[in-house]
Design an enzyme around this catalytic site. Sequence first.
Site, PDB file in Angstrom:
ATOM      1  N   GLU A 283     -11.646   5.993   4.881  1.00 18.07           N
ATOM      2  CA  GLU A 283     -11.330   6.676   5.914  1.00 18.07           C
ATOM      3  C   GLU A 283     -12.549   6.933   7.056  1.00 18.07           C
ATOM      4  O   GLU A 283     -11.952   6.719   8.305  1.00 18.07           O
ATOM      5  CB  GLU A 283     -11.084   8.112   5.354  1.00 18.07           C
ATOM      6  CG  GLU A 283      -9.995   8.244   4.483  1.00 18.07           C
ATOM      7  CD  GLU A 283      -8.619   7.656   5.066  1.00 18.07           C
ATOM      8  OE1 GLU A 283      -8.592   7.647   6.155  1.00 18.07           O
ATOM      9  OE2 GLU A 283      -7.520   7.708   4.190  1.00 18.07           O
TER      10      GLU A 283
ATOM     11  N   TYR B  53       0.939  -1.026   0.013  1.00 20.09           N
ATOM     12  CA  TYR B  53       0.029  -0.077  -0.102  1.00 20.09           C
ATOM     13  C   TYR B  53       0.836   1.272   0.063  1.00 20.09           C
ATOM     14  O   TYR B  53       0.761   2.362  -0.773  1.00 20.09           O
ATOM     15  CB  TYR B  53      -0.894  -0.012   1.254  1.00 20.09           C
ATOM     16  CG  TYR B  53      -1.809   1.150   1.367  1.00 20.09           C
ATOM     17  CD1 TYR B  53      -2.573   1.469   0.465  1.00 20.09           C
ATOM     18  CD2 TYR B  53      -1.526   2.217   2.303  1.00 20.09           C
ATOM     19  CE1 TYR B  53      -3.613   2.683   0.903  1.00 20.09           C
ATOM     20  CE2 TYR B  53      -2.213   3.344   2.661  1.00 20.09           C
ATOM     21  CZ  TYR B  53      -3.233   3.465   1.730  1.00 20.09           C
ATOM     22  OH  TYR B  53      -3.915   4.554   1.683  1.00 20.09           O
TER      23      TYR B  53
ATOM     24  N   TRP C 146      -5.598   0.945  10.343  1.00 15.84           N
ATOM     25  CA  TRP C 146      -5.776   0.898   8.961  1.00 15.84           C
ATOM     26  C   TRP C 146      -5.672  -0.429   8.237  1.00 15.84           C
ATOM     27  O   TRP C 146      -6.216  -0.663   7.183  1.00 15.84           O
ATOM     28  CB  TRP C 146      -4.648   1.780   8.269  1.00 15.84           C
ATOM     29  CG  TRP C 146      -5.023   1.955   6.789  1.00 15.84           C
ATOM     30  CD1 TRP C 146      -4.054   1.597   5.646  1.00 15.84           C
ATOM     31  CD2 TRP C 146      -6.216   2.537   5.987  1.00 15.84           C
ATOM     32  NE1 TRP C 146      -4.743   2.109   4.500  1.00 15.84           N
ATOM     33  CE2 TRP C 146      -5.900   2.462   4.598  1.00 15.84           C
ATOM     34  CE3 TRP C 146      -7.482   2.948   6.601  1.00 15.84           C
ATOM     35  CZ2 TRP C 146      -6.924   2.947   3.782  1.00 15.84           C
ATOM     36  CZ3 TRP C 146      -8.586   3.498   5.409  1.00 15.84           C
ATOM     37  CH2 TRP C 146      -7.967   3.480   3.871  1.00 15.84           C
TER      38      TRP C 146
END
Length: 213
Positions: free
Chosen positions: A70, A48, A78
């Site tokens: 988000e 990522y 995350w």
Amino acid sequence: MTAAAKPGGTAAPKPRAASPKPAKPAPEPGDGRTRCGWADGSQLYRDYHDQEWGRPLHGDDALFERVCLEAFQSGLAWITILRKRPAFRAAFDGFVIERVAEFGDADVERLMADPGIVRNSAKIHASIHNARVARDLGRSLDELLWSFAPASGKRPRTLADVPAVTVESTALAKELKRLGFKFVGPTTAYALMQATGMVDDHIADCWVNVRTP
């Protein structure tokens, strides 16, 4: 994406840097490249970091997806969202704004029963609501979000130099709230700006050049 420990959002009352610690970049074993410290320790994070985070992203649906993810990440790591992202995309019909805006009660029930995503009623309802707001904006979501991108500046020296919020993210969050969007505060807005390349918060020694296509 602000996170308590990784890139992404936080529900904690005190603002904290959207990019996680450690404050120094970590050399990645095997390829000799220096990365932002938060990318160390997980191949999913490394991919990522190397391929997506901080690279300029455009397109209404693509940016809508990031707004939604988000929001779902708030209060979670995350990496949880990254692991669930394929399931999120399937559950939310590819995050196509026009499609999500048409979701109804049956879709909410379906989403709440889907173990592949984060089953949070408030966030699910907010995502559907935000799709309707985005659909009815009268302008491109891409244009709106990117209008708050600051001028390019120097990369932070360390992760400790990365802010939690900025003047621009505060202004973006205020405008999104005025327009009717939910679950996008200043910290989450700044994480969105980081993730989509509106700012470049890769630290100075990181090998990634986000301006390279």
